[in-house]
Write a protein that holds these residues in place. Structure first.
Motif, mmCIF file in Angstrom:
data_model
loop_
_atom_site.group_PDB
_atom_site.id
_atom_site.type_symbol
_atom_site.label_atom_id
_atom_site.label_comp_id
_atom_site.label_asym_id
_atom_site.label_seq_id
_atom_site.Cartn_x
_atom_site.Cartn_y
_atom_site.Cartn_z
ATOM 1 N N HIS A 235 14.162 3.246 2.824
ATOM 2 C CA HIS A 235 12.934 3.460 3.609
ATOM 3 C C HIS A 235 13.013 2.713 4.944
ATOM 4 O O HIS A 235 12.513 3.184 5.963
ATOM 5 C CB HIS A 235 11.702 2.978 2.830
ATOM 6 N N HIS A 240 10.712 5.045 7.470
ATOM 7 C CA HIS A 240 9.586 5.762 6.871
ATOM 8 C C HIS A 240 8.280 4.982 7.022
ATOM 9 O O HIS A 240 7.222 5.573 7.211
ATOM 10 C CB HIS A 240 9.863 6.041 5.387
ATOM 11 N N ALA A 284 11.202 12.174 2.131
ATOM 12 C CA ALA A 284 11.484 10.776 2.442
ATOM 13 C C ALA A 284 11.986 10.059 1.191
ATOM 14 O O ALA A 284 12.922 9.258 1.254
ATOM 15 C CB ALA A 284 10.232 10.096 2.995
#
Ligand SMILES: [Zn+2]
Length: 367
Positions: A235, A240, A284
């Motif tokens: 991430h 993200h 994601a």
């Protein structure tokens, strides 16, 4: 108000001065050792800077219209933590090198273009396009501004309690350093274990990763914790958290990024809360899974641990804010992880048995 000793440079004459500081509702007050008030710094104008000693804090004041660069070094850990919880501390690039200023100009142009795009397509659609344009330094500042919000959310004004048993900290740092070597990130990671029973972990913009004690306790082995860590590093890698912050922070947030000033707390608060309560998109998550698997196969650990965490291990108490609430278990995801790991050898364990034991005990301190 109790006061503590600190070191002060007024930024005009380069003379070091011993002072006493104390925190008041209206700001940080700096007194001479004789007890005369020297100045008061409003919390909104205080920024963290490099060079703190030990658990202390080094800060400066960004005063509108002033070019002075004062500096205050507070060694007292209690007051430093208290100040960190009150002030929107952000890292300043020490008055901005020319390179940084140029990147701010580039970013300002990008942001203006983005604002125009915003009018056409709306915020969610362009968050993904803006995030890659944000300089790492701006993302780091955003993370530094969100970190105190997250800490307050988990532990009240005194901040959340992070776990500091030395052997556990060393085991975690070693694992993080190994993954970092293979991750090729745009900024350094800051991984902490939080003394909290939730089975959860999350990543903020700026490389901040928080792993809850409950997740480590619930895990059946080091591979499960390492898998979650690798996933969270994914991430960070793909920014993200930054995308989510841009999406939820709205226009005020975008303008804040243009001016590199995250002191306007409301947008930061909203962005922090959104990050805690909402899930990233399925794409994601798949991206983070794949990155985590790759990190494990390069830096140690068995990706089966990440797949396994979607099985029985991740299920926390129902209704609790746990990792699987934002990362729904799905057979499809487990299968995808196993497919990625197929025919690739596991090079090394994520942690040695001794390191794993130390990590499990990271929240047990005698002092
Ligand atoms: Zn995730």
């Amino acid at each position: 108000m109790p006061s503590v000793r600190a070191t002060y440079y007024d930024g005009i004459v380069s003379r070091r001065r011993d002072v006493e500081v104390s925190l008041h509702p209206q700001g940080l007050a700096i007194f001479s050792v004789e007890g005369m008030l020297v100045t008061t710094w409003p919390y909104a104008e205080i920024r963290r800077i490099e060079g703190a000693r030990g658990p202390g804090l080094a800060v400066t004041r960004v005063e509108p219209g002033s070019t002075a660069e004062p500096r205050l070094e507070i060694e007292d850990a209690g007051v430093a933590a208290d100040l960190a919880a009150r002030a929107p501390l952000t890292l300043t690039g020490a008055a901005g090198t020319r390179k940084e200023r140029r990147s701010v100009v580039v970013w300002a142009i990008a942001a203006v273009v983005s604002l125009l795009a915003l009018a056409y397509w709306g915020l969610p659609a362009i968050a993904g396009r803006i995030a890659p344009l944000v300089p790492a330094g701006v993302e780091a500042r955003l993370g530094a501004a969100m970190d105190p919000q997250i800490r307050a959310e988990f532990g009240g004004p005194a901040g959340m309690k992070t776990c500091t048993a030395p052997a556990g900290v060393a085991a975690l740092a070693e694992l993080v350093a190994r993954y970092e070597r293979h991750a090729d990130l745009h900024l350094p990671l800051r991984v902490v274990v939080v003394d909290n029973p939730m089975v959860n972990a999350f990543a903020l913009p700026g490389g901040y990763i928080y792993i809850m004690r409950g997740l480590i306790q619930k895990a059946r082995g080091p591979d499960e914790v390492a898998g979650v860590l690798g996933h969270e590093i994914g991430h960070v890698k793909f920014r993200h958290g930054l995308q989510s912050a841009i999406q939820s922070g709205g226009l005020g947030f975008l303008l804040g990024t243009v001016f590199g000033d995250f002191a306007g707390g409301t947008a930061i608060l909203l962005a922090s809360r959104a990050l805690l309560s909402s899930a990233f998109s399925r794409d994601a998550e798949r991206q983070a899974d794949a990155f985590g698997v790759d990190l494990m196969l390069k830096g140690g650990g068995n990706p089966e641990g990440l797949a396994g965490f979607f099985g029985t291990a991740g299920g926390g108490p129902p209704g609790a804010l746990n990792w699987l609430t934002s990362h729904p278990a799905s057979a499809e995801r487990e299968a995808a992880i196993r497919r990625l790991a197929q025919n690739r050898p596991v090079l090394a364990p994520a942690l040695t048995p001794a390191q794993w034991q130390a990590l499990r005990d990271i929240c047990q301190t005698t002092g």
